[in-house]
Design a protein around this motif. Structure first.
Motif, PDB file in Angstrom:
ATOM      1  N   PHE A 140       9.011  50.659 -30.332  1.00 12.88           N
ATOM      2  CA  PHE A 140       9.529  51.953 -30.772  1.00 12.88           C
ATOM      3  C   PHE A 140       8.368  52.906 -31.057  1.00 12.88           C
ATOM      4  CE2 PHE A 140      12.936  49.047 -31.449  1.00 12.88           C
ATOM      5  CZ  PHE A 140      14.110  49.775 -31.354  1.00 12.88           C
ATOM      6  N   ALA A 141       8.627  54.190 -30.837  1.00  8.32           N
ATOM      7  CA  ALA A 141       7.664  55.240 -31.166  1.00  8.32           C
ATOM      8  C   ALA A 141       8.172  55.988 -32.391  1.00  8.32           C
ATOM      9  CB  ALA A 141       7.496  56.199 -29.992  1.00  8.32           C
ATOM     10  N   VAL A 142       7.339  56.089 -33.404  1.00  9.99           N
ATOM     11  CA  VAL A 142       7.661  56.828 -34.626  1.00  9.99           C
ATOM     12  C   VAL A 142       6.777  58.072 -34.640  1.00  9.99           C
ATOM     13  CG1 VAL A 142       7.676  56.767 -37.145  1.00  9.99           C
ATOM     14  CG2 VAL A 142       8.286  54.713 -35.839  1.00  9.99           C
ATOM     15  N   ARG A 143       7.411  59.246 -34.717  1.00  8.29           N
ATOM     16  CA  ARG A 143       6.674  60.508 -34.612  1.00  8.29           C
ATOM     17  C   ARG A 143       7.081  61.478 -35.710  1.00  8.29           C
ATOM     18  NH1 ARG A 143       7.375  59.483 -29.039  1.00  8.29           N
ATOM     19  NH2 ARG A 143       5.427  59.617 -27.854  1.00  8.29           N
ATOM     20  N   TRP A 144       6.172  62.432 -35.955  1.00  7.83           N
ATOM     21  CA  TRP A 144       6.513  63.561 -36.803  1.00  7.83           C
ATOM     22  C   TRP A 144       7.496  64.467 -36.060  1.00  7.83           C
ATOM     23  CZ3 TRP A 144       5.118  63.540 -41.723  1.00  7.83           C
ATOM     24  CH2 TRP A 144       3.950  62.891 -42.114  1.00  7.83           C
ATOM     25  N   PRO A 145       8.457  65.067 -36.755  1.00  5.18           N
ATOM     26  CA  PRO A 145       9.331  66.050 -36.105  1.00  5.18           C
ATOM     27  C   PRO A 145       8.556  67.327 -35.811  1.00  5.18           C
ATOM     28  CG  PRO A 145       9.759  66.000 -38.459  1.00  5.18           C
ATOM     29  CD  PRO A 145       8.785  64.878 -38.183  1.00  5.18           C
ATOM     30  N   ALA A 146       9.068  68.131 -34.898  1.00  8.22           N
ATOM     31  CA  ALA A 146       8.353  69.342 -34.475  1.00  8.22           C
ATOM     32  C   ALA A 146       8.062  70.265 -35.650  1.00  8.22           C
ATOM     33  CB  ALA A 146       9.166  70.076 -33.409  1.00  8.22           C
ATOM     34  N   GLU A 147       9.016  70.374 -36.583  1.00  5.95           N
ATOM     35  CA  GLU A 147       8.822  71.318 -37.688  1.00  5.95           C
ATOM     36  C   GLU A 147       7.705  70.900 -38.635  1.00  5.95           C
ATOM     37  OE1 GLU A 147      12.528  68.760 -38.569  1.00  5.95           O
ATOM     38  OE2 GLU A 147      11.614  69.819 -36.864  1.00  5.95           O
ATOM     39  N   ALA A 148       7.311  69.628 -38.590  1.00  9.27           N
ATOM     40  CA  ALA A 148       6.221  69.165 -39.456  1.00  9.27           C
ATOM     41  C   ALA A 148       4.855  69.405 -38.831  1.00  9.27           C
ATOM     42  CB  ALA A 148       6.384  67.677 -39.759  1.00  9.27           C
ATOM     43  N   CYS A 149       4.839  69.728 -37.541  1.00 17.14           N
ATOM     44  CA  CYS A 149       3.566  69.855 -36.814  1.00 17.14           C
ATOM     45  C   CYS A 149       3.121  71.304 -36.802  1.00 17.14           C
ATOM     46  CB  CYS A 149       3.716  69.320 -35.395  1.00 17.14           C
ATOM     47  SG  CYS A 149       4.280  67.611 -35.341  1.00 17.14           S
ATOM     48  N   THR A 150       2.735  71.790 -37.972  1.00 15.11           N
ATOM     49  CA  THR A 150       2.422  73.211 -38.107  1.00 15.11           C
ATOM     50  C   THR A 150       0.990  73.552 -37.772  1.00 15.11           C
ATOM     51  OG1 THR A 150       1.938  72.837 -40.451  1.00 15.11           O
ATOM     52  CG2 THR A 150       4.172  73.536 -39.872  1.00 15.11           C
ATOM     53  N   HIS A 151       0.109  72.562 -37.756  1.00 17.47           N
ATOM     54  CA  HIS A 151      -1.306  72.884 -37.570  1.00 17.47           C
ATOM     55  C   HIS A 151      -1.856  72.329 -36.269  1.00 17.47           C
ATOM     56  CE1 HIS A 151      -1.420  68.829 -39.289  1.00 17.47           C
ATOM     57  NE2 HIS A 151      -2.604  68.699 -38.728  1.00 17.47           N
ATOM     58  N   ILE A 152      -0.996  72.238 -35.258  1.00 18.52           N
ATOM     59  CA  ILE A 152      -1.429  71.602 -34.019  1.00 18.52           C
ATOM     60  C   ILE A 152      -2.595  72.329 -33.359  1.00 18.52           C
ATOM     61  CG2 ILE A 152       0.216  72.856 -32.562  1.00 18.52           C
ATOM     62  CD1 ILE A 152       0.578  70.218 -31.042  1.00 18.52           C
ATOM     63  N   MET A 153      -2.674  73.661 -33.516  1.00 21.49           N
ATOM     64  CA  MET A 153      -3.760  74.412 -32.911  1.00 21.49           C
ATOM     65  C   MET A 153      -4.831  74.762 -33.936  1.00 21.49           C
ATOM     66  SD  MET A 153      -2.936  74.588 -29.741  1.00 21.49           S
ATOM     67  CE  MET A 153      -3.901  75.910 -29.040  1.00 21.49           C
ATOM     68  N   SER A 154      -4.858  74.007 -35.036  1.00 26.38           N
ATOM     69  CA  SER A 154      -5.812  74.274 -36.104  1.00 26.38           C
ATOM     70  C   SER A 154      -7.241  74.210 -35.607  1.00 26.38           C
ATOM     71  CB  SER A 154      -5.620  73.241 -37.225  1.00 26.38           C
ATOM     72  OG  SER A 154      -6.703  73.254 -38.116  1.00 26.38           O
ATOM     73  N   ALA A 155      -8.082  75.026 -36.199  1.00 28.02           N
ATOM     74  CA  ALA A 155      -9.495  75.015 -35.824  1.00 28.02           C
ATOM     75  C   ALA A 155     -10.133  73.677 -36.150  1.00 28.02           C
ATOM     76  CB  ALA A 155     -10.238  76.133 -36.554  1.00 28.02           C
ATOM     77  N   GLU A 156      -9.511  72.915 -37.064  1.00 23.53           N
ATOM     78  CA  GLU A 156     -10.085  71.634 -37.438  1.00 23.53           C
ATOM     79  C   GLU A 156      -9.712  70.526 -36.461  1.00 23.53           C
ATOM     80  OE1 GLU A 156      -8.319  73.498 -39.557  1.00 23.53           O
ATOM     81  OE2 GLU A 156      -9.865  74.221 -40.924  1.00 23.53           O
ATOM     82  N   THR A 157      -8.820  70.824 -35.491  1.00 18.80           N
ATOM     83  CA  THR A 157      -8.421  69.800 -34.544  1.00 18.80           C
ATOM     84  C   THR A 157      -9.650  69.261 -33.831  1.00 18.80           C
ATOM     85  OG1 THR A 157      -6.286  70.853 -34.196  1.00 18.80           O
ATOM     86  CG2 THR A 157      -7.033  69.317 -32.509  1.00 18.80           C
ATOM     87  N   PRO A 158      -9.878  67.951 -33.848  1.00 20.12           N
ATOM     88  CA  PRO A 158     -11.093  67.404 -33.245  1.00 20.12           C
ATOM     89  C   PRO A 158     -11.137  67.644 -31.745  1.00 20.12           C
ATOM     90  CG  PRO A 158      -9.540  65.655 -33.782  1.00 20.12           C
ATOM     91  CD  PRO A 158      -9.004  66.915 -34.404  1.00 20.12           C
ATOM     92  N   THR A 159     -12.325  67.808 -31.226  1.00 19.88           N
ATOM     93  CA  THR A 159     -12.505  68.083 -29.811  1.00 19.88           C
ATOM     94  C   THR A 159     -12.530  66.788 -29.022  1.00 19.88           C
ATOM     95  OG1 THR A 159     -13.755  70.083 -30.304  1.00 19.88           O
ATOM     96  CG2 THR A 159     -14.025  69.138 -28.111  1.00 19.88           C
ATOM     97  N   SER A 160     -11.738  66.735 -27.971  1.00 27.68           N
ATOM     98  CA  SER A 160     -11.719  65.580 -27.083  1.00 27.68           C
ATOM     99  C   SER A 160     -13.036  65.496 -26.327  1.00 27.68           C
ATOM    100  CB  SER A 160     -10.555  65.727 -26.104  1.00 27.68           C
ATOM    101  OG  SER A 160     -10.784  65.000 -24.929  1.00 27.68           O
ATOM    102  N   PRO A 161     -13.536  64.279 -26.065  1.00 27.47           N
ATOM    103  CA  PRO A 161     -14.749  64.164 -25.244  1.00 27.47           C
ATOM    104  C   PRO A 161     -14.542  64.717 -23.843  1.00 27.47           C
ATOM    105  CG  PRO A 161     -13.747  62.009 -25.637  1.00 27.47           C
ATOM    106  CD  PRO A 161     -13.059  62.970 -26.543  1.00 27.47           C
ATOM    107  N   TYR A 162     -13.303  64.650 -23.335  1.00 26.43           N
ATOM    108  CA  TYR A 162     -13.028  65.248 -22.030  1.00 26.43           C
ATOM    109  C   TYR A 162     -13.177  66.763 -22.097  1.00 26.43           C
ATOM    110  CZ  TYR A 162     -10.879  60.685 -21.124  1.00 26.43           C
ATOM    111  OH  TYR A 162     -10.644  59.347 -20.983  1.00 26.43           O
ATOM    112  N   LEU A 163     -12.657  67.354 -23.169  1.00 29.89           N
ATOM    113  CA  LEU A 163     -12.774  68.803 -23.325  1.00 29.89           C
ATOM    114  C   LEU A 163     -14.232  69.207 -23.502  1.00 29.89           C
ATOM    115  CD1 LEU A 163     -11.573  71.597 -23.638  1.00 29.89           C
ATOM    116  CD2 LEU A 163     -11.102  71.079 -26.042  1.00 29.89           C
ATOM    117  N   SER A 164     -14.983  68.414 -24.242  1.00 33.58           N
ATOM    118  CA  SER A 164     -16.406  68.720 -24.438  1.00 33.58           C
ATOM    119  C   SER A 164     -17.139  68.754 -23.104  1.00 33.58           C
ATOM    120  CB  SER A 164     -17.049  67.679 -25.361  1.00 33.58           C
ATOM    121  OG  SER A 164     -16.485  67.725 -26.649  1.00 33.58           O
TER     122      SER A 164
END
Length: 549
Positions: free
Chosen positions: A264-288
């Motif tokens: 089973f996959a347990v996830r946060w609901p969409a309304e809880a994901c308010t900071h998805i584009m936050s500046a603190e979001t870590p950078t992926s090595p692929y993106l780097s």
């Protein structure tokens, strides 16, 4: 004791030397990945926490990750109740960015986990990577998560008495709970740890795999998911496998239940994901790497069987087109009238590709937009493309180049090779600057541009590249080529781009796309991506086709 008084009993009250049974010796078990790699797992001889067993749930999680390596590649992973730590080891082998392997803080168990990390590290190239990626530590479910999060957040540990600001402390992308649900009294503590360690994005997930080894307590095992829902999480079944035999012989109860492993996959609901584009979001090595070089190659995103299926479908489509039976071989691989479209559609919407796209666009499923999926084939005769940037004309002056290069690109595009492909030639880093005088004055088909690099792909490799990197193509008629070229948009992209996609031929069949072969999670994502494409395209004005199904 030196001053102990002897009352004349001699050694009568002493325990015989063999009174206590000896501690069972450590044991080993071999696990073989689907790609043939062997992993030697050391286990404690006995443990009241059941850490002396490689549970079926752990094996199924390992297979689940290997089925779609993008589930963990480039991501951070926390495993609870790891015992031998098989899922953690496989996640690291598949390219996880950071893994924290935990179990009850018994020194012997922690030592065994570390031994398994060290042993695995000796068999994986480059040496030292597995040991650097995985940390083993003791942890009690429901306890303060600061020591766990500290593995992702270098520097002084946060003050536990002061709650961290939302998004200021990095959390884990993936959690693993394998065969823990029989600990009914600990369900609340497990969910508390999920709440405090799982990153609040839609693509972050806690994978909970288990078997009800005591079938008469199956409902008590499943109560975990009721508690998770009560705590605000979404729960979805993502896997199920019936094994040939149960883990334990001669156990009482329904054998069919004992042989069934469910995930089973347990996830946060969409309304809880308010900071998805936050500046603190870590950078992926692929993106780097994409930001630095203008392209990034990811090796072997599908297994051999999947590769052969795609080759067969591509060969059929190519032969059909060359014979005049299909006019769109370079485009429209998801057109429901194309033989073999199911396999192409499944690949386009797979986590193997979209998991990488989300890292590159720093977004979640709810931001993705369906775009194009084409096939590039071997030409009838050799030909080359001139040096160019896709969206900037050759006559653009340096200032115009800089201005246009500075605009965000709300899409990701890629080439996925079914055969060896070395047709893409780039100038690394040129997506961040205007052309040099040498580049500007060079022959359009210059074969030795300064600092040029030939991007070499093995079968199953994928390259994502900035479409405004200075690049060209060189195609040989003597070398087989079937390379799938795709693009995925972001909801913040222009309406005009979506309209152009629809007018590129997609609009004539987009409402007939067949998603029935996709799993529930991926089917829902595909439907949403299609709807966003249609909505964005229609908002830009007349798109030249009917939106009615």
């Amino acid at each position: 004791m030196a001053n102990e008084v002897d009352y004349g009993f001699g050694g009568l009250m002493d325990d015989p030397e063999d009174y206590y049974p000896p501690t069972p010796p450590h044991k080993e078990e071999m696990f073989t990945m689907q790609n043939g790699k062997h992993i030697t797992l050391r286990l404690v001889g006995s443990s009241p926490t059941e850490a002396h067993i490689v549970w079926n749930g752990s094996k199924m999680v390992a297979d689940f990750f290997e089925d779609e390596p993008a589930r963990v590649r480039g991501r951070t992973v926390l495993e609870l109740g790891a015992a031998a730590g098989l899922p953690s080891l496989v996640a690291a082998i598949l390219g996880a960015r950071k893994v924290v392997m935990t179990d009850y803080p018994d020194p012997e168990i922690v030592t065994v986990m570390q031994n398994n990390i060290d042993s695995c590290d000796e068999t994986v190239e480059p040496r030292g990577r597995i040991a650097e990626v995985i940390h083993a530590m003791g942890f009690v479910w429901g306890a303060d998560p600061v020591p766990l999060l500290a593995r992702l957040n270098p520097g002084p540990a946060p003050d536990a008495s002061t709650p961290a600001q939302e998004g200021s402390v990095e959390r884990f992308d993936v959690l693993v709970l394998a065969d823990l649900l029989f600990r009914h009294s600990e369900h609340g503590a497990m969910i508390k740890t999920i709440r405090e360690t799982l990153r609040k994005t839609r693509d972050s997930v806690a994978y909970v795999f288990f078997t009800s080894y005591r079938p008469w307590k199956k409902e008590m095992d499943e109560r975990f998911f009721d508690i998770a829902r009560e705590q605000g999480f979404e729960v979805e079944q993502v896997s199920e496998r019936r094994l040939d035999k149960p883990l334990f012989d001669n156990d009482p109860g329904d054998l069919d239940v004992q042989k069934m492993v469910r995930g089973f996959a347990v996830r946060w609901p969409a309304e809880a994901c308010t900071h998805i584009m936050s500046a603190e979001t870590p950078t992926s090595p692929y993106l780097s790497q994409l930001d630095r070089d203008g392209f990034v190659v990811i090796k072997a995103i599908v297994d051999r069987d999947r590769l052969e299926e795609l080759r067969a479908a591509s060969s059929t489509a190519t032969e059909l087109a060359r014979g005049g039976g299909w006019p769109h071989v370079r485009t429209h691989l998801m057109n429901p009238e194309l033989p073999g479209h199911e396999g192409f559609t499944q690949l386009y919407f797979s986590e193997a590709i979209l998991g990488i796209v989300k890292q590159l666009l720093k977004c979640g499923d709810e931001h993705l937009v369906m775009e194009l999926f084409n096939m590039l084939v071997r030409p009838e005769k050799d030909f080359e493309l001139r040096w160019h940037r896709d969206d900037i004309p050759a006559e653009a002056m340096p200032q115009e180049e800089i201005e246009r290069l500075g605009k965000p690109a709300y899409h990701a595009q890629y080439n996925f090779a079914l055969w060896e492909d070395d047709s893409l030639i780039v100038v690394p880093g040129s997506h961040k600057r205007a052309r040099t005088d040498v580049e500007r004055n060079a022959d359009p088909f210059e074969k030795k541009m300064p600092d040029q690099l030939i991007v070499k792909l093995d079968p199953g490799d994928i390259v994502f590249y900035n479409n405004n990197i200075l690049h060209r193509g060189a195609y040989s008629a003597r070398k087989e080529r079937m390379t799938l070229h795709g693009s995925v948009g972001h909801v913040n992209g222009s309406n005009l781009r979506a309209r152009n996609v629809l007018q590129h031929g997609v609009g004539s069949w987009v409402d007939k796309c067949a998603f029935g072969q996709l799993a529930g999670e991926e089917r829902h994502r595909a439907e949403e991506m299609r709807q966003r494409l249609v909505q964005l395209g229609s908002e830009s004005g007349q798109v030249g086709y009917s939106l009615q199904g």
